[in-house]
Motif scaffolding. Structure first.
Motif, PDB file in Angstrom:
ATOM      1  N   ALA A  47       0.825  -1.209   0.000  1.00 10.53           N
ATOM      2  CA  ALA A  47       0.000   0.000   0.000  1.00 10.53           C
ATOM      3  C   ALA A  47       0.861   1.263   0.000  1.00 10.53           C
ATOM      4  CB  ALA A  47      -0.929  -0.009   1.212  1.00 10.53           C
ATOM      5  N   ARG A  48       1.993   1.222   0.681  1.00 16.47           N
ATOM      6  CA  ARG A  48       2.847   2.405   0.745  1.00 16.47           C
ATOM      7  C   ARG A  48       3.441   2.742  -0.618  1.00 16.47           C
ATOM      8  NH1 ARG A  48       6.713   3.035   6.028  1.00 16.47           N
ATOM      9  NH2 ARG A  48       6.202   5.216   6.465  1.00 16.47           N
ATOM     10  N   VAL A  49       3.883   1.716  -1.337  1.00 17.19           N
ATOM     11  CA  VAL A  49       4.438   1.935  -2.675  1.00 17.19           C
ATOM     12  C   VAL A  49       3.389   2.522  -3.605  1.00 17.19           C
ATOM     13  CG1 VAL A  49       5.373   0.771  -4.712  1.00 17.19           C
ATOM     14  CG2 VAL A  49       6.211   0.168  -2.451  1.00 17.19           C
ATOM     15  N   MET A  50       2.191   1.952  -3.578  1.00 15.28           N
ATOM     16  CA  MET A  50       1.142   2.426  -4.480  1.00 15.28           C
ATOM     17  C   MET A  50       0.645   3.816  -4.096  1.00 15.28           C
ATOM     18  SD  MET A  50       1.260   0.001  -6.533  1.00 15.28           S
ATOM     19  CE  MET A  50      -0.008   0.605  -7.639  1.00 15.28           C
ATOM     20  N   ALA A  51       0.629   4.138  -2.805  1.00 12.42           N
ATOM     21  CA  ALA A  51       0.209   5.468  -2.383  1.00 12.42           C
ATOM     22  C   ALA A  51       1.212   6.527  -2.838  1.00 12.42           C
ATOM     23  CB  ALA A  51       0.051   5.509  -0.863  1.00 12.42           C
ATOM     24  N   PHE A  52       2.514   6.263  -2.643  1.00 15.10           N
ATOM     25  CA  PHE A  52       3.531   7.215  -3.095  1.00 15.10           C
ATOM     26  C   PHE A  52       3.558   7.307  -4.618  1.00 15.10           C
ATOM     27  CE2 PHE A  52       5.939   6.413   1.059  1.00 15.10           C
ATOM     28  CZ  PHE A  52       5.395   7.553   1.636  1.00 15.10           C
TER      29      PHE A  52
END
Length: 240
Positions: free
Chosen positions: A93-98
């Motif tokens: 989720a962090r990769v896709m959010a950034f």
């Protein structure tokens, strides 16, 4: 004597501060998380990012400067930094959010960028995905828009085990956009029930037929004849 509670609390605070610093400094590199472990040679820092080349820099200059910062400001003894990609960036989720925040800063329309993000997540095998973009997205008044596909758990044990959630910030001319990404990972739920095939039953392949064995067929006509014979024998005994 060292206070054990204070020692472990300080270690946890250091991990949190390092994580926040890396997330703010290298969100363009699609930062996914970090791990800090103590070794006899110093401190090993493993950084997960979707684009490791940005953190490493040309000829390793960026990563050398990062090592100096971690040693000076976060009191990490002789930090040995390793940068690698996560196993499946589309399920982080962090990769896709950034990644979505950087896409918005490049000028893409928020709805198109959100649809692209959900499509990539679902193509990676996720059970569900949810993207929320908030800010002055269509007018001067701030609001939010939510896009969802598949199964997204909100409560229960599945929320802790299967759901990954992250928040990012995109800075645009219109103002600051908030981005939230929620991913339901492709894991088996605890309460999932499936029928187990036993040895006495077998399926008929594609036709879907079920064959039942170990069944005895009783002929009712034989039972009737047997009852008549027994009844006749009892009557003969009474007459005698």
């Amino acid at each position: 004597m060292v206070d054990i509670k204070k020692y472990f609390l300080q270690k946890s605070m250091t991990r949190v501060m390092v994580d926040e610093f890396l997330a703010k400094e290298y969100y363009n590199a699609e930062y996914a998380g970090s791990e800090i472990s103590k070794t006899p040679m110093g401190t090993r820092v493993t950084i997960y990012a979707g684009r490791p080349a940005i953190i490493i820099g040309k000829d390793g200059k960026t990563i050398k400067r990062l090592a100096q910062i971690l040693e000076k400001y976060f009191n990490l003894e002789n930090p040995q930094i390793t940068v690698t990609q996560p196993e499946k960036p589309e399920l982080n989720a962090r990769v896709m959010a950034f990644r979505l925040a950087v896409t918005l800063e490049k000028g893409y329309h928020f709805r198109r960028a959100a649809f692209m993000t959900i499509r990539r997540i679902m193509n990676a095998g996720a059970l569900g995905a949810e993207v929320i973009v908030s800010g002055k997205i269509t007018s001067e008044r701030a609001k939010f828009e939510k896009l969802k596909e598949g199964i997204v758990y909100k409560t229960g044990n599945n929320l802790d085990v299967m759901v990954d959630r992250a928040i990012a910030i995109a800075t645009l001319k219109m103002g600051i956009y908030g981005v939230e990404v929620v991913i339901t990972k492709p894991l088996r739920t605890i309460d999932k029930i499936s029928l187990k095939q036993t040895a006495g039953t077998s399926t008929g392949g594609e036709s879907g037929e079920v064959r039942v064995t170990n069944v005895r067929i009783i002929d009712e006509t034989q039972n009737v004849k047997l009852e008549e014979q027994l009844g006749g024998a009892e009557n003969d005994q009474k007459s005698q």
